[in-house]
Every structure is written in structure tokens, then in C-alpha cells.
Design a protein around this motif. Sequence first.
Motif, PDB file in Angstrom:
ATOM      1  N   MET A  10      36.509  44.536  47.551  1.00  0.00           N
ATOM      2  CA  MET A  10      37.263  45.031  46.381  1.00  0.00           C
ATOM      3  C   MET A  10      36.344  45.185  45.172  1.00  0.00           C
ATOM      4  O   MET A  10      36.510  46.110  44.380  1.00  0.00           O
ATOM      5  N   TRP A  11      35.368  44.284  45.031  1.00  0.00           N
ATOM      6  CA  TRP A  11      34.400  44.397  43.949  1.00  0.00           C
ATOM      7  C   TRP A  11      33.480  45.590  44.186  1.00  0.00           C
ATOM      8  O   TRP A  11      33.221  46.386  43.280  1.00  0.00           O
ATOM      9  N   LYS A  17      36.609  44.570  38.435  1.00  0.00           N
ATOM     10  CA  LYS A  17      35.357  44.670  37.688  1.00  0.00           C
ATOM     11  C   LYS A  17      34.315  43.659  38.155  1.00  0.00           C
ATOM     12  O   LYS A  17      33.124  43.962  38.174  1.00  0.00           O
ATOM     13  N   THR A  18      34.760  42.453  38.501  1.00  0.00           N
ATOM     14  CA  THR A  18      33.827  41.430  38.982  1.00  0.00           C
ATOM     15  C   THR A  18      34.365  40.816  40.264  1.00  0.00           C
ATOM     16  O   THR A  18      35.568  40.870  40.544  1.00  0.00           O
ATOM     17  N   THR A  20      34.474  37.669  40.839  1.00  0.00           N
ATOM     18  CA  THR A  20      35.270  36.510  40.428  1.00  0.00           C
ATOM     19  C   THR A  20      36.709  36.915  40.159  1.00  0.00           C
ATOM     20  O   THR A  20      37.650  36.228  40.578  1.00  0.00           O
ATOM     21  N   VAL A  21      36.909  38.027  39.479  1.00  0.00           N
ATOM     22  CA  VAL A  21      38.266  38.514  39.196  1.00  0.00           C
ATOM     23  C   VAL A  21      38.972  38.878  40.498  1.00  0.00           C
ATOM     24  O   VAL A  21      40.163  38.603  40.670  1.00  0.00           O
ATOM     25  N   ALA A  22      38.252  39.468  41.433  1.00  0.00           N
ATOM     26  CA  ALA A  22      38.823  39.816  42.743  1.00  0.00           C
ATOM     27  C   ALA A  22      39.253  38.557  43.487  1.00  0.00           C
ATOM     28  O   ALA A  22      40.342  38.506  44.071  1.00  0.00           O
ATOM     29  N   ALA A  23      38.416  37.521  43.459  1.00  0.00           N
ATOM     30  CA  ALA A  23      38.744  36.267  44.137  1.00  0.00           C
ATOM     31  C   ALA A  23      39.946  35.595  43.477  1.00  0.00           C
ATOM     32  O   ALA A  23      40.823  35.061  44.164  1.00  0.00           O
ATOM     33  N   GLU A  24      40.018  35.626  42.145  1.00  0.00           N
ATOM     34  CA  GLU A  24      41.159  35.026  41.437  1.00  0.00           C
ATOM     35  C   GLU A  24      42.460  35.749  41.774  1.00  0.00           C
ATOM     36  O   GLU A  24      43.505  35.121  41.909  1.00  0.00           O
ATOM     37  N   ALA A  25      42.400  37.080  41.898  1.00  0.00           N
ATOM     38  CA  ALA A  25      43.592  37.850  42.272  1.00  0.00           C
ATOM     39  C   ALA A  25      44.088  37.412  43.650  1.00  0.00           C
ATOM     40  O   ALA A  25      45.297  37.285  43.866  1.00  0.00           O
TER      41      ALA A  25
END
Length: 140
Positions: A10-11, A17-18, A20-25
Motif C-alpha cells: 500500500m505504501w 503516504k508512509t 507507518t500510516v499504512a500499518a496503523e490503518a
Amino acid sequence: MNEVRIDKWMWATRIFKTRTVAAEACKKGRVAIGGVSVKPSRMIRAGETLQIRKPPVTFSFKVLALTEKRMGAKLVPEYVENVTPPEQYELLEMNRISGFVDRAHGLGRPTKKERRDLEQFMDDTDTFDPSGFELDTEEF
């Protein structure tokens, strides 16, 4: 390469965008495959369809090819196909249009008119002079 971690993919395909944001989602349950929430470590294959909730819309993407390396925006269509239903985009457009119009009164920053009314009210209370009133002390 038969499988890739979903957060990396996804990143790499610029959905987030990052990484980390993909993992948090993923951790928040906003990414699903076949209606089942997935972890960031879930391995994906070509041909799978992802549902990604970015409130108020749920986007759907079909995995065309796998990659772990981030790419330029022009190359993204080779790896992902957007299969989001048109109703979701209508929902997004309606939400964008009604953004500030349907704001509940008293929430968020005041509009220019509300600010002026508030300033006028505050100025009026500052000039209030109670010495102009006389109390009728015979009733007490």
C-alpha cells in the motif's frame, strides 16, 4: 515474488503516504480483504481486492502486480486498479459540498458573522453602567 506484505504494498503503490500510516490503518481495522480486517503483516497476492476505509468513503483496489519499492505516480496503474463503486465517490462529493454548511452551531471556529456578533455583544456588556438604575428599597 509471489507475496508481499500488505503495508509495504500500500505504501509502494502510494495508497498511503508512509508505511507507518499504512500499518496503523491495518491495526485500526480500516483495511480488509473479502470483508475481513487484516494485519499489516498479511501477505497479499496479485488478483486480490482490498477495501480501504478512509471515512466517509470505502475505497476498493484490485492488486494487479506486486512490488515492495515505492514508485513514481505514473507507474502506479501497472500495479493497482481502482474498482471503487461510483456511489462511494458520490458520498465523498456530498460530504465535501456540505462540509461547513451543515456544521452544528457552536462547534468549530466561529464564522465571520458569528465572531462579529460575539464582539458586538462583548462590547455592549463592557459599557453597561448599573449606576443608572435605582432600586425601590421600600419593598425590601
